[in-house]
Design a protein around this motif. Structure first.
Motif, PDB file in Angstrom:
ATOM      1  N   GLY A   2       0.812  -1.215   0.000  1.00 47.68           N
ATOM      2  CA  GLY A   2       0.000   0.000   0.000  1.00 47.68           C
ATOM      3  C   GLY A   2       0.839   1.255   0.000  1.00 47.68           C
ATOM      4  O   GLY A   2       0.546   2.221  -0.714  1.00 47.68           O
ATOM      5  N   ALA A   3       1.923   1.241   0.783  1.00 45.46           N
ATOM      6  CA  ALA A   3       2.814   2.403   0.830  1.00 45.46           C
ATOM      7  C   ALA A   3       3.513   2.606  -0.510  1.00 45.46           C
ATOM      8  O   ALA A   3       3.708   3.743  -0.949  1.00 45.46           O
ATOM      9  N   GLY A  36      -3.286  -0.358   3.474  1.00 41.70           N
ATOM     10  CA  GLY A  36      -2.975  -1.761   3.725  1.00 41.70           C
ATOM     11  C   GLY A  36      -4.114  -2.554   4.323  1.00 41.70           C
ATOM     12  O   GLY A  36      -3.898  -3.582   4.964  1.00 41.70           O
ATOM     13  N   ASP A  37      -5.344  -2.095   4.112  1.00 43.01           N
ATOM     14  CA  ASP A  37      -6.518  -2.795   4.630  1.00 43.01           C
ATOM     15  C   ASP A  37      -6.599  -4.183   4.000  1.00 43.01           C
ATOM     16  O   ASP A  37      -6.581  -4.328   2.776  1.00 43.01           O
ATOM     17  N   LEU A  38      -6.691  -5.205   4.829  1.00 43.99           N
ATOM     18  CA  LEU A  38      -6.721  -6.582   4.343  1.00 43.99           C
ATOM     19  C   LEU A  38      -8.088  -6.995   3.796  1.00 43.99           C
ATOM     20  O   LEU A  38      -8.230  -8.099   3.285  1.00 43.99           O
ATOM     21  N   GLY A  39      -9.072  -6.121   3.866  1.00 46.17           N
ATOM     22  CA  GLY A  39     -10.405  -6.431   3.380  1.00 46.17           C
ATOM     23  C   GLY A  39     -10.587  -6.196   1.883  1.00 46.17           C
ATOM     24  O   GLY A  39     -11.622  -6.527   1.328  1.00 46.17           O
ATOM     25  N   VAL A  40      -9.575  -5.663   1.223  1.00 49.60           N
ATOM     26  CA  VAL A  40      -9.671  -5.388  -0.215  1.00 49.60           C
ATOM     27  C   VAL A  40      -9.187  -6.622  -0.984  1.00 49.60           C
ATOM     28  O   VAL A  40      -8.182  -7.238  -0.620  1.00 49.60           O
ATOM     29  N   ALA A  41      -9.897  -6.971  -2.035  1.00 50.21           N
ATOM     30  CA  ALA A  41      -9.534  -8.141  -2.844  1.00 50.21           C
ATOM     31  C   ALA A  41      -8.125  -7.983  -3.404  1.00 50.21           C
ATOM     32  O   ALA A  41      -7.762  -6.915  -3.903  1.00 50.21           O
ATOM     33  N   ILE A  42      -7.348  -9.050  -3.326  1.00 46.32           N
ATOM     34  CA  ILE A  42      -5.951  -9.004  -3.758  1.00 46.32           C
ATOM     35  C   ILE A  42      -5.836  -8.680  -5.251  1.00 46.32           C
ATOM     36  O   ILE A  42      -4.905  -7.997  -5.675  1.00 46.32           O
ATOM     37  N   GLY A  43      -6.809  -9.111  -6.036  1.00 49.01           N
ATOM     38  CA  GLY A  43      -6.794  -8.800  -7.464  1.00 49.01           C
ATOM     39  C   GLY A  43      -6.907  -7.310  -7.715  1.00 49.01           C
ATOM     40  O   GLY A  43      -6.259  -6.761  -8.614  1.00 49.01           O
ATOM     41  N   VAL A  45      -5.912  -4.968  -5.599  1.00 50.60           N
ATOM     42  CA  VAL A  45      -4.629  -4.395  -5.177  1.00 50.60           C
ATOM     43  C   VAL A  45      -3.593  -4.581  -6.284  1.00 50.60           C
ATOM     44  O   VAL A  45      -2.857  -3.650  -6.628  1.00 50.60           O
ATOM     45  N   PHE A  46      -3.531  -5.776  -6.861  1.00 50.64           N
ATOM     46  CA  PHE A  46      -2.568  -6.045  -7.940  1.00 50.64           C
ATOM     47  C   PHE A  46      -2.833  -5.161  -9.159  1.00 50.64           C
ATOM     48  O   PHE A  46      -1.907  -4.671  -9.795  1.00 50.64           O
ATOM     49  N   GLU A  47      -4.103  -4.952  -9.478  1.00 45.71           N
ATOM     50  CA  GLU A  47      -4.444  -4.116 -10.631  1.00 45.71           C
ATOM     51  C   GLU A  47      -3.989  -2.674 -10.416  1.00 45.71           C
ATOM     52  O   GLU A  47      -3.398  -2.054 -11.305  1.00 45.71           O
ATOM     53  N   VAL A  48      -4.228  -2.139  -9.226  1.00 49.36           N
ATOM     54  CA  VAL A  48      -3.816  -0.771  -8.917  1.00 49.36           C
ATOM     55  C   VAL A  48      -2.289  -0.675  -8.920  1.00 49.36           C
ATOM     56  O   VAL A  48      -1.716   0.283  -9.441  1.00 49.36           O
ATOM     57  N   LEU A  56       5.097  -6.501  -8.905  1.00 48.38           N
ATOM     58  CA  LEU A  56       4.393  -7.446  -8.054  1.00 48.38           C
ATOM     59  C   LEU A  56       5.302  -8.561  -7.553  1.00 48.38           C
ATOM     60  O   LEU A  56       5.080  -9.105  -6.479  1.00 48.38           O
ATOM     61  N   PHE A  57       6.299  -8.902  -8.325  1.00 47.90           N
ATOM     62  CA  PHE A  57       7.182 -10.000  -7.955  1.00 47.90           C
ATOM     63  C   PHE A  57       8.624  -9.619  -8.249  1.00 47.90           C
ATOM     64  O   PHE A  57       8.901  -8.889  -9.189  1.00 47.90           O
TER      65      PHE A  57
END
Length: 93
Positions: A2-3, A36-43, A45-48, A56-57
């Motif tokens: 998130g940061a 860094g809210d864990l309630g957001v879908a990981i997909g 987060v990856f898209e943003v 990402l890796f």
């Protein structure tokens, strides 16, 4: 992550509203991602992350530590009132 997303967005001089519009999400959802809210879908987060150019890796695991340290150092330069409060992570599931 998130940061890193927040730092990359600011480097591009995009507002939260602008990035949220590009990602097709709401501004509050983007705010949750940057906090860094864990309630957001990981997909989501990856898209943003992909939109702002956050990798990402990494092949080298030590690079991840370097990126985390860099984000922490950058956020330490911000005034206390705008820094996110530190929260304990409860990962004992």
């Amino acid at each position: 992550m998130g940061a890193q997303i927040q730092a990359a967005r600011r480097e591009r001089r995009w507002s939260q509203k602008e990035l949220a519009g590009r990602a097709g999400i709401t501004t509050p959802t983007l705010s949750k991602i940057e906090k860094g809210d864990l309630g957001v879908a990981i997909g989501t987060v990856f898209e943003v992350a992909a939109l702002v150019g956050v990798p990402l890796f990494h092949e080298d695991r030590s690079r991840l530590t370097l990126e985390l340290d860099r984000a922490t150092t950058r956020s330490a330069l911000l005034p206390q009132r705008v820094r996110a409060p530190k929260r304990d992570v409860h990962d004992d599931f």
